[in-house]
Design an enzyme around this catalytic site. Structure first.
Site, mmCIF file in Angstrom:
data_model
loop_
_atom_site.group_PDB
_atom_site.id
_atom_site.type_symbol
_atom_site.label_atom_id
_atom_site.label_comp_id
_atom_site.label_asym_id
_atom_site.label_seq_id
_atom_site.Cartn_x
_atom_site.Cartn_y
_atom_site.Cartn_z
ATOM 1 N N LYS A 1 -11.040 -1.596 6.410
ATOM 2 C CA LYS A 1 -9.852 -1.274 7.190
ATOM 3 C C LYS A 1 -10.340 -0.785 8.553
ATOM 4 C CE LYS A 1 -6.098 2.175 7.286
ATOM 5 N NZ LYS A 1 -5.395 3.207 6.497
ATOM 6 N N ARG B 1 0.753 10.227 1.145
ATOM 7 C CA ARG B 1 1.286 11.134 2.168
ATOM 8 C C ARG B 1 2.496 11.910 1.683
ATOM 9 N NH1 ARG B 1 1.172 6.911 7.308
ATOM 10 N NH2 ARG B 1 -1.058 6.409 7.180
ATOM 11 N N GLU C 1 0.851 -1.190 0.000
ATOM 12 C CA GLU C 1 0.000 0.000 0.000
ATOM 13 C C GLU C 1 0.885 1.237 0.000
ATOM 14 O OE1 GLU C 1 -2.692 2.586 3.107
ATOM 15 O OE2 GLU C 1 -2.692 0.393 3.348
#
Length: 218
Positions: A138, A54, A50
């Site tokens: 998640k 960011r 993943e």
């Protein structure tokens, strides 16, 4: 191996996680770092990654990974709106992970029939996701939002739901989460520590990954 888009979204997520119960959460400041980093993880036994949004390098890292890497599934994380969803899909992301959910994101992901893990932290959010047709989530931030006791408590009322806990997961507790019937995988950054990435210490990442995978007993 590509993901079969004809499968339901839940089946697509299960196909990713069943043989890859550890999903490293990756942030790279230089897009080109994703290639040796991903290969180091692959050498250690992890092939689902993943890449988070960011950093400014994230989209380029996803594109580069899809162009250059084989045998690795590349996902995008920290996706928070539909514009980002379309950007990461255009870059080549095979699955999408969000820190939370919204009606707009749920609708867009369903329309595109992509492997999608919306983030949840409460029972109400789980119900909202179920109403939209999702039953794979998640759980974030896992430890701060109730941790293992909360995950265990969800098994009864939500027996059809499976989770990928992320947030506060590490070598000390990932096995405890994976023992739960409603946990399909865990996400975390303990096998990709920031200093190792910045120092290009790819061997350390391979070693950490090998040590973690060995604890799975597979």
């Amino acid at each position: 191996m590509s993901i079969q888009t004809a499968l339901s979204i839940s089946a697509q997520i299960d196909a990713l996680c069943d043989n890859n119960p550890i999903i490293p959460v990756i942030t790279v400041d230089q897009a080109e770092d994703i290639l040796p980093l991903a290969r180091a993880l692959q050498a250690g036994g992890v092939s689902v990654l993943e890449i988070t949004l960011r950093s400014a390098a994230a989209l380029d890292a996803i594109r580069l990974a899809k162009q250059e890497l084989e045998g690795i599934h590349i996902g995008a994380g920290t996706v928070v709106n539909t514009a980002q969803l379309d950007e990461v899909l255009a870059a080549g992301a095979e699955f999408i992970v969000t820190p939370g959910l919204s009606h707009e994101l749920l609708r867009a992901a369903k329309e595109r029939n992509i492997p999608f893990l919306p983030g949840v932290a409460t029972v109400s959010e789980i119900i909202m996701g179920l109403d939209a047709g999702f039953d794979r989530f998640k759980f974030f931030p896992a430890e701060a939002a109730g941790g293992l006791p909360f995950v265990k408590s969800l098994q009864g009322p939500f027996s059809q739901v499976r989770f990928c806990p992320t947030g506060g997961i590490g070598l000390h507790n990932f096995q405890d989460y994976l023992k739960q019937a409603n946990v399909m995988a865990v996400g975390g950054s303990w096998i990709v520590p920031n200093d190792a990435v910045k120092n290009h210490d790819w061997q350390r990442i391979t070693t950490l990954t090998q040590e973690t995978v060995a604890l799975l007993g597979r």
